[in-house]
Design an enzyme around this catalytic site. Structure first.
Site, PDB file in Angstrom:
ATOM      1  N   ASP A 112       1.221  -1.381  -0.226  1.00 50.42           N
ATOM      2  CA  ASP A 112      -0.031  -0.559   0.257  1.00 50.42           C
ATOM      3  C   ASP A 112       1.058   1.208  -0.101  1.00 50.42           C
ATOM      4  OD1 ASP A 112      -2.453  -1.657   0.317  1.00 50.42           O
ATOM      5  OD2 ASP A 112      -2.283  -1.063   2.112  1.00 50.42           O
ATOM      6  N   HIS A 168       5.203  -6.792  -0.352  1.00 52.60           N
ATOM      7  CA  HIS A 168       5.385  -8.520  -0.634  1.00 52.60           C
ATOM      8  C   HIS A 168       6.455  -8.586  -2.044  1.00 52.60           C
ATOM      9  CE1 HIS A 168       1.732  -9.331   1.838  1.00 52.60           C
ATOM     10  NE2 HIS A 168       1.888  -8.204   2.245  1.00 52.60           N
ATOM     11  N   SER A 255       8.082   5.277   5.671  1.00 51.69           N
ATOM     12  CA  SER A 255       8.862   4.534   5.201  1.00 51.69           C
ATOM     13  C   SER A 255       9.042   4.138   3.003  1.00 51.69           C
ATOM     14  CB  SER A 255       8.590   3.010   5.423  1.00 51.69           C
ATOM     15  OG  SER A 255       8.833   2.709   6.771  1.00 51.69           O
TER      16      SER A 255
END
Length: 295
Positions: A112, A168, A255
């Site tokens: 996301d 991921h 981040s």
């Protein structure tokens, strides 16, 4: 005010910024520089991270959820099940909360984030934000590896503290061992990115080569930031992984994940490229289609 493009609603939306006033103080005001000298240091993020690992930090969860209207229906665990704020912050989501495209030729977002994407890059002048660049060899500390991505594609995924903070693999493949580089802990908010040249090169980061099945050699660079004392890798080095499987997670704070693809391997969605040229980030979710294999 920071605005990003919402693909689903097809309009610009104001981003919720955690600690916006403090960011402006640290990065835009001259009298904030002495405080920034301390905040960017490892010791500050380490101390904050330890605080967020204490049982005391649990009391911060309810306010964080309420103040930012977080959808806890997506979480695998309920609010009451978290014992620390960091445990809550790195929460896993239910699989149905982030369905992903299983078509092999489709490139999916690994997390996301707010995305900028550029193709035909020059490895000596990779864009940080409009007007500021860095050399890829300085980011990954490997000149010969950097040269392989000349003319390729870069995808910059910026996470803010309200995002799902696990990332991921976008394809089946095999990851090489991850190499970490020590650095500072500047914020990765656009306010900081526009104020600190070569910020990504200055910050702590982790680099992983990934031999993907459908997109050729990919290069993951995870960049730490203020209050991100740890970038955790949860995958197993040199073992085959499947599309959508977890690579790792960031602990508390905003981040950035930067993904590089070699020349003529990836064809990004045109809408993402056009907005990026104007310096406009696009909101994406893990599993969302962002491009296709070029061959």
């Amino acid at each position: 005010m920071i605005e990003v493009y919402d693909r689903k609603e097809k309009r610009m939306k104001e981003e919720q910024v955690v600690g916006g006033s403090l960011l402006k103080l640290l990065y835009e005001k001259s009298y904030g520089k002495p405080f920034l000298y301390f905040v960017k240091r490892k010791i500050f993020s380490d101390l904050y991270g330890r605080l967020m690992d204490t049982k005391w930090s649990r009391r911060l969860i309810r306010g964080f959820i309420t103040d930012h209207n977080l959808n806890m229906e997506e979480s695998m665990k309920s609010e009451e099940d978290f014992t620390t704020f960091n445990e809550f912050f790195t929460r896993k989501l239910k699989p149905e909360a982030r369905p992903f495209d299983t078509t092999p030729e489709t490139l999916i977002s690994p997390c996301d984030a707010r995305l900028l994407a550029f193709d035909d890059i020059h490895v000596e002048e990779v864009i940080q934000v409009k007007g500021l660049t860095y050399a890829l060899k300085d980011l990954i500390q490997d000149e010969s590896l950097a040269e392989k991505y000349e003319g390729g594609t870069v995808m910059i995924f910026r996470l803010n503290p309200l995002d799902y903070h696990r990332f991921h693999f976008p394809d089946d493949g095999v990851p090489h061992p991850t190499h970490t580089m020590d650095g500072l802990y500047y914020s990765v908010n656009p306010v900081a990115l526009q104020s600190i040249p070569r910020l990504y090169v200055e910050n702590k980061r982790a680099v992983t080569k990934f031999d993907s099945k459908n997109f050729g050699p990919l290069l993951f660079v995870e960049v730490g930031a203020t209050n991100v004392g740890t970038i955790v890798q949860t995958h197993k080095d040199c073992s085959p992984v499947t599309r959508g499987s977890e690579k790792g997670y960031f602990r508390f704070g905003g981040s950035t994940l930067i993904l590089f693809a070699e020349k003529d391997r990836v064809r990004m969605d045109e809408d993402l490229l056009l907005r990026s040229l104007d310096g406009i980030e696009t909101r994406v979710l893990f599993g969302e289609s962002i491009g296709r294999a070029a061959n």
